[in-house]
Scaffold this motif. Structure first.
Motif, PDB file in Angstrom:
ATOM      1  N   TYR A 146       0.841  -1.195   0.000  1.00 17.15           N
ATOM      2  CA  TYR A 146       0.000   0.000   0.000  1.00 17.15           C
ATOM      3  C   TYR A 146       0.877   1.246   0.000  1.00 17.15           C
ATOM      4  N   THR A 147       0.551   2.179  -0.877  1.00 14.08           N
ATOM      5  CA  THR A 147       1.260   3.453  -0.951  1.00 14.08           C
ATOM      6  C   THR A 147       0.244   4.581  -0.847  1.00 14.08           C
ATOM      7  N   TYR A 148       0.497   5.482   0.067  1.00 14.37           N
ATOM      8  CA  TYR A 148      -0.354   6.653   0.252  1.00 14.37           C
ATOM      9  C   TYR A 148       0.409   7.855  -0.276  1.00 14.37           C
ATOM     10  N   GLU A 149      -0.139   8.508  -1.291  1.00 18.59           N
ATOM     11  CA  GLU A 149       0.495   9.671  -1.886  1.00 18.59           C
ATOM     12  C   GLU A 149      -0.261  10.932  -1.505  1.00 18.59           C
ATOM     13  N   ILE A 150       0.481  11.930  -1.057  1.00 19.25           N
ATOM     14  CA  ILE A 150      -0.082  13.242  -0.780  1.00 19.25           C
ATOM     15  C   ILE A 150       0.575  14.212  -1.760  1.00 19.25           C
ATOM     16  N   GLU A 151      -0.253  14.895  -2.540  1.00 21.13           N
ATOM     17  CA  GLU A 151       0.241  15.840  -3.531  1.00 21.13           C
ATOM     18  C   GLU A 151      -0.233  17.247  -3.175  1.00 21.13           C
ATOM     19  N   PHE A 152       0.616  18.233  -3.468  1.00 18.89           N
ATOM     20  CA  PHE A 152       0.244  19.615  -3.154  1.00 18.89           C
ATOM     21  C   PHE A 152       1.184  20.590  -3.851  1.00 18.89           C
ATOM     22  N   ASP A 153       0.749  21.833  -3.902  1.00 19.84           N
ATOM     23  CA  ASP A 153       1.560  22.962  -4.357  1.00 19.84           C
ATOM     24  C   ASP A 153       1.816  23.846  -3.143  1.00 19.84           C
ATOM     25  N   ILE A 154       2.983  24.431  -3.070  1.00 18.64           N
ATOM     26  CA  ILE A 154       3.325  25.318  -1.955  1.00 18.64           C
ATOM     27  C   ILE A 154       3.059  26.757  -2.379  1.00 18.64           C
ATOM     28  N   HIS A 155       2.298  27.488  -1.554  1.00 19.91           N
ATOM     29  CA  HIS A 155       2.077  28.910  -1.823  1.00 19.91           C
ATOM     30  C   HIS A 155       3.428  29.625  -1.770  1.00 19.91           C
ATOM     31  N   GLN A 156       3.710  30.434  -2.775  1.00 15.36           N
ATOM     32  CA  GLN A 156       4.977  31.180  -2.782  1.00 15.36           C
ATOM     33  C   GLN A 156       5.137  32.006  -1.513  1.00 15.36           C
ATOM     34  N   SER A 157       4.061  32.621  -1.045  1.00 11.60           N
ATOM     35  CA  SER A 157       4.126  33.462   0.150  1.00 11.60           C
ATOM     36  C   SER A 157       4.349  32.651   1.426  1.00 11.60           C
ATOM     37  N   SER A 158       4.162  31.331   1.346  1.00 10.52           N
ATOM     38  CA  SER A 158       4.303  30.470   2.525  1.00 10.52           C
ATOM     39  C   SER A 158       5.516  29.552   2.447  1.00 10.52           C
ATOM     40  N   ARG A 159       6.363  29.744   1.455  1.00 13.70           N
ATOM     41  CA  ARG A 159       7.500  28.837   1.269  1.00 13.70           C
ATOM     42  C   ARG A 159       8.416  28.797   2.492  1.00 13.70           C
ATOM     43  N   ALA A 160       8.692  29.945   3.099  1.00 15.33           N
ATOM     44  CA  ALA A 160       9.562  29.978   4.280  1.00 15.33           C
ATOM     45  C   ALA A 160       8.926  29.211   5.438  1.00 15.33           C
ATOM     46  N   ALA A 161       7.622  29.375   5.645  1.00 12.47           N
ATOM     47  CA  ALA A 161       6.920  28.649   6.714  1.00 12.47           C
ATOM     48  C   ALA A 161       6.941  27.145   6.433  1.00 12.47           C
ATOM     49  N   TYR A 162       6.776  26.766   5.174  1.00  8.82           N
ATOM     50  CA  TYR A 162       6.826  25.347   4.798  1.00  8.82           C
ATOM     51  C   TYR A 162       8.212  24.774   5.088  1.00  8.82           C
ATOM     52  N   GLU A 163       9.246  25.469   4.672  1.00 10.56           N
ATOM     53  CA  GLU A 163      10.622  24.996   4.888  1.00 10.56           C
ATOM     54  C   GLU A 163      10.939  24.872   6.378  1.00 10.56           C
ATOM     55  N   GLN A 164      10.452  25.823   7.177  1.00  9.53           N
ATOM     56  CA  GLN A 164      10.686  25.767   8.628  1.00  9.53           C
ATOM     57  C   GLN A 164       9.971  24.559   9.222  1.00  9.53           C
ATOM     58  N   TRP A 165       8.704  24.363   8.861  1.00 10.78           N
ATOM     59  CA  TRP A 165       7.956  23.208   9.362  1.00 10.78           C
ATOM     60  C   TRP A 165       8.639  21.912   8.942  1.00 10.78           C
ATOM     61  N   LEU A 166       9.076  21.861   7.694  1.00  8.03           N
ATOM     62  CA  LEU A 166       9.724  20.666   7.167  1.00  8.03           C
ATOM     63  C   LEU A 166      10.957  20.303   7.983  1.00  8.03           C
ATOM     64  N   SER A 167      11.777  21.299   8.290  1.00  9.78           N
ATOM     65  CA  SER A 167      13.012  21.021   9.023  1.00  9.78           C
ATOM     66  C   SER A 167      12.776  20.737  10.505  1.00  9.78           C
ATOM     67  N   GLU A 168      11.714  21.296  11.082  1.00  9.11           N
ATOM     68  CA  GLU A 168      11.486  21.146  12.522  1.00  9.11           C
ATOM     69  C   GLU A 168      10.541  20.009  12.902  1.00  9.11           C
ATOM     70  N   ARG A 169       9.539  19.719  12.060  1.00  8.20           N
ATOM     71  CA  ARG A 169       8.468  18.824  12.494  1.00  8.20           C
ATOM     72  C   ARG A 169       8.215  17.613  11.598  1.00  8.20           C
ATOM     73  N   ALA A 170       8.633  17.666  10.359  1.00  6.26           N
ATOM     74  CA  ALA A 170       8.265  16.605   9.420  1.00  6.26           C
ATOM     75  C   ALA A 170       8.836  15.243   9.801  1.00  6.26           C
ATOM     76  N   VAL A 171       9.978  15.215  10.466  1.00  4.22           N
ATOM     77  CA  VAL A 171      10.582  13.930  10.824  1.00  4.22           C
ATOM     78  C   VAL A 171       9.658  13.112  11.731  1.00  4.22           C
ATOM     79  N   GLN A 172       8.905  13.775  12.606  1.00  2.00           N
ATOM     80  CA  GLN A 172       7.953  13.065  13.463  1.00  2.00           C
ATOM     81  C   GLN A 172       6.867  12.399  12.618  1.00  2.00           C
ATOM     82  N   TRP A 173       6.463  13.077  11.565  1.00  2.00           N
ATOM     83  CA  TRP A 173       5.404  12.574  10.690  1.00  2.00           C
ATOM     84  C   TRP A 173       5.880  11.352   9.908  1.00  2.00           C
ATOM     85  N   VAL A 174       7.011  11.495   9.241  1.00  2.00           N
ATOM     86  CA  VAL A 174       7.479  10.421   8.355  1.00  2.00           C
ATOM     87  C   VAL A 174       8.063   9.230   9.116  1.00  2.00           C
TER      88      VAL A 174
END
Length: 125
Positions: free
Chosen positions: A5-33
């Motif tokens: 089973y493979t679960y795919e999540i697809e999305f586009d990042i808002h240009q205005s939110s790219r910094a917030a996305y990158e910060q979340w990715l580096s700080e919190r995404a490891v818990q998710w994955v």
């Protein structure tokens, strides 16, 4: 790594939110994955800059493990964050399958199973 089973999540990042996305990715995404139900994980980015821009692939050994993952607080928090910084957020659960070829052999192939997932729009590919 192939999983049933493979679960795919697809999305586009808002240009205005790219910094917030990158910060979340580096700080919190490891818990998710690294959730205990996740067997494998991969990130893909569209090279041509087309939509969807990003694809996250989570591999699971069973539907029960996938269900435990999507019902977890970690997943709920992660998708809430993604909703804030992205557009066109969608998720699709794929199950490995096979098709019968001439000569009797079977080729492996995935297919979409449209299952509503806690507010994510599921789409068939």
């Amino acid at each position: 790594m192939k999983t049933p089973y493979t679960y795919e999540i697809e999305f586009d990042i808002h240009q205005s939110s790219r910094a917030a996305y990158e910060q979340w990715l580096s700080e919190r995404a490891v818990q998710w994955v690294s959730h205990q139900a996740v067997y494998s994980f991969a990130v893909e980015q569209n090279r041509d800059g087309l939509s969807p821009e990003m694809k996250l692939r989570f591999g699971f050994q069973s539907v029960d493990r996938w269900s435990a993952f999507i019902e977890s607080d970690i997943h709920q928090e992660a998708t809430e964050t993604l909703r804030e910084v992205s557009a066109e957020l969608s998720g699709t659960l794929w199950e490995q399958s096979g098709i019968r070829l001439n000569g009797g052999s079977t080729a492996q192939r995935g297919y979409a199973d449209d299952i509503p997932v806690d507010g994510l729009v599921m789409d068939s590919a």
